[in-house]
Design a protein around this motif. Structure first.
Motif, PDB file in Angstrom:
ATOM      1  N   LEU A 109       0.840  -1.194   0.000  1.00  0.00           N
ATOM      2  CA  LEU A 109       0.000   0.000   0.000  1.00  0.00           C
ATOM      3  C   LEU A 109       0.880   1.251   0.000  1.00  0.00           C
ATOM      4  CD1 LEU A 109      -2.654  -0.996   2.712  1.00  0.00           C
ATOM      5  CD2 LEU A 109      -2.886  -1.137   0.238  1.00  0.00           C
ATOM      6  N   HIS A 110       0.594   2.181  -0.898  1.00  0.00           N
ATOM      7  CA  HIS A 110       1.334   3.448  -0.903  1.00  0.00           C
ATOM      8  C   HIS A 110       0.632   4.430   0.026  1.00  0.00           C
ATOM      9  CE1 HIS A 110       3.809   6.755  -2.273  1.00  0.00           C
ATOM     10  NE2 HIS A 110       2.701   7.482  -2.356  1.00  0.00           N
ATOM     11  N   ARG A 111       1.375   4.923   1.003  1.00  0.00           N
ATOM     12  CA  ARG A 111       0.818   5.849   1.984  1.00  0.00           C
ATOM     13  C   ARG A 111       1.750   7.045   2.129  1.00  0.00           C
ATOM     14  NH1 ARG A 111      -0.059   2.013   7.112  1.00  0.00           N
ATOM     15  NH2 ARG A 111      -1.041   3.906   7.984  1.00  0.00           N
ATOM     16  N   ASP A 112       1.178   8.227   2.123  1.00  0.00           N
ATOM     17  CA  ASP A 112       1.958   9.454   2.273  1.00  0.00           C
ATOM     18  C   ASP A 112       1.891   9.960   3.711  1.00  0.00           C
ATOM     19  OD1 ASP A 112       2.700   9.715  -0.466  1.00  0.00           O
ATOM     20  OD2 ASP A 112       0.673  10.450  -0.909  1.00  0.00           O
ATOM     21  N   PHE A 113       2.885  10.743   4.070  1.00  0.00           N
ATOM     22  CA  PHE A 113       2.856  11.438   5.347  1.00  0.00           C
ATOM     23  C   PHE A 113       2.150  12.780   5.177  1.00  0.00           C
ATOM     24  CE2 PHE A 113       6.224   8.503   6.440  1.00  0.00           C
ATOM     25  CZ  PHE A 113       6.021   8.290   7.799  1.00  0.00           C
ATOM     26  N   MET A 114       1.351  13.133   6.167  1.00  0.00           N
ATOM     27  CA  MET A 114       0.797  14.472   6.244  1.00  0.00           C
ATOM     28  C   MET A 114       1.653  15.282   7.210  1.00  0.00           C
ATOM     29  SD  MET A 114      -2.923  15.907   7.463  1.00  0.00           S
ATOM     30  CE  MET A 114      -2.417  16.268   9.145  1.00  0.00           C
TER      31      MET A 114
END
Length: 379
Positions: A59-64
């Protein structure tokens, strides 16, 4: 899905400088006294990806980002994750939409390692660990982590045929960045009774800044109908944390080390609480005298709402989408610099978790914390 079990077993035996049988047989042997050949995390991540090449990509997940980070105040990356005990995933949990092949340990361990290597936490808090001694301790030791493991007294894993021992909580930290000052293993109580749930509390000093904080990992009682029980466990844990951070604070003062004001040592608490934000145990943590705040509320627009879910699974009893996992921190001492976003329903997929592309029924939580004020130093 094709299998890479032959390559994975070959790779793993090369990678892991596993403990000797004598050490494994003696729970009092300190695993961190053993020397491990240091591994390259980038190379290991590539090896994980090679083993998993026949599975869908992770899963590709970005940081906020929640605030501008200062280079002078390096953040501490915290990772919280219930990784799903292998014995429970295969033998008890009944994930009706997850093929058994997807749960095969010869590959699933690489999915777990891939997730950890992707985010490279400074402090890693895990629940449902039933492969500590033969997998996570030696592999992560080779990556520079020191660790501690606290098994459940009566782990349900032991009821499963061909189990790998009891599951429990494990806490890992980067030994180059932190010095361990103190460790406590707790057995949680509820209503004057000792329970099957545990916690680890480690007090660490940052070698870069001299700052001291305590980090705790826990896993509270599961299932609906046990809300009062979880609340009592939470109350016991909070009292223990208050005692430990105050006691450690006094000991550190006596030894003329760094101190962080008069309110006790700052705290980070990670856990699978098995409790939605509507439960009393959540309110206990929110209103505790320890002054704790939940890092993942930073993802919400109002800054006061938890994610819609941290766990999403389908069992014979039906589909369950729940917010159960949290990273709490001392609001007076820390600021949240960044939070890893929760994947969307589309990313998770119709069969939910676990799956061929994600190894657990719980999502990992990752946040970057930095100290918000300068400490007072004793000379």
């Amino acid at each position: 899905m094709g299998s890479s079990s032959s390559s994975s077993s070959r790779l793993f035996s090369t990678l892991a400088q596993t403990l000797s049988s004598a050490a494994l047989a003696d729970p009092h042997v300190d695993a961190d006294d053993y020397e491990y050949e240091q591994a390259d995390p980038d190379a290991l991540l590539r090896e994980c990806e090679e083993v998993l090449r026949n599975r869908p990509p992770r899963l590709h997940r970005d940081f906020m980002m929640t605030r501008a980070c200062s280079l002078q105040n390096a953040s501490i990356r915290i990772m919280q994750w219930n990784i799903l005990a292998q014995a429970l995933g295969e033998g008890k949990d009944g994930f009706v939409r997850c093929p058994m092949e997807a749960l095969n340990w010869s590959e699933r361990k690489y999915l777990i390692l891939e997730e950890i290597l992707t985010y490279r936490p400074d402090v890693l808090c895990l629940q449902e660990v039933d492969h500590y001694f033969d997998t996570f301790q030696p592999v992560l030791a080779s990556l520079g982590y020191q660790s501690s493991f606290c098994p459940k007294p009566c782990s349900p894993c032991l009821d499963v045929h061909n189990n790998n021992g009891p599951d429990g909580c494990a806490l890992f930290f980067n030994r180059r960045r932190f010095q361990l000052l103190h460790t406590a293993h707790l057995r949680l109580s509820a209503m004057m009774l000792k329970t099957n749930q545990v916690a680890i509390v480690a007090t660490l000093r940052c070698r870069l800044t001299g700052r001291i904080f305590s980090v705790a990992v826990t896993h509270l009682k599961a299932r609906s109908g046990w809300e009062a029980f979880r609340s009592a466990q939470g109350a016991h844990l909070l009292q223990q944390l208050c005692d430990l951070t105050t006691q450690s604070h006094l000991e550190i003062d006596v030894e003329n080390r760094t101190r962080d004001g008069e309110e006790g040592i700052p705290l980070v608490v990670c856990g699978d609480f098995n409790a939605e934000p509507s439960e009393e145990v959540y309110r206990r943590f929110m209103t505790s005298p320890l002054g704790l705040e939940s890092a993942y509320k930073c993802l919400s627009e109002d800054g006061n709402t938890e994610p819609l879910y941290t766990s999403w699974k389908i069992r014979p009893s039906g589909e369950s989408r729940s917010t159960l996992d949290y990273i709490w921190y001392s609001e007076r001492a820390f600021q949240v610099d960044a939070v890893l976003r929760i994947p969307s329903e589309e990313q998770i997929g119709p069969d939910r978790l676990p799956s061929y592309h994600y190894p657990s029924d719980h999502l990992s939580l990752v946040c970057d914390l930095s100290f918000s004020q300068q400490p007072h130093r004793l000379m």
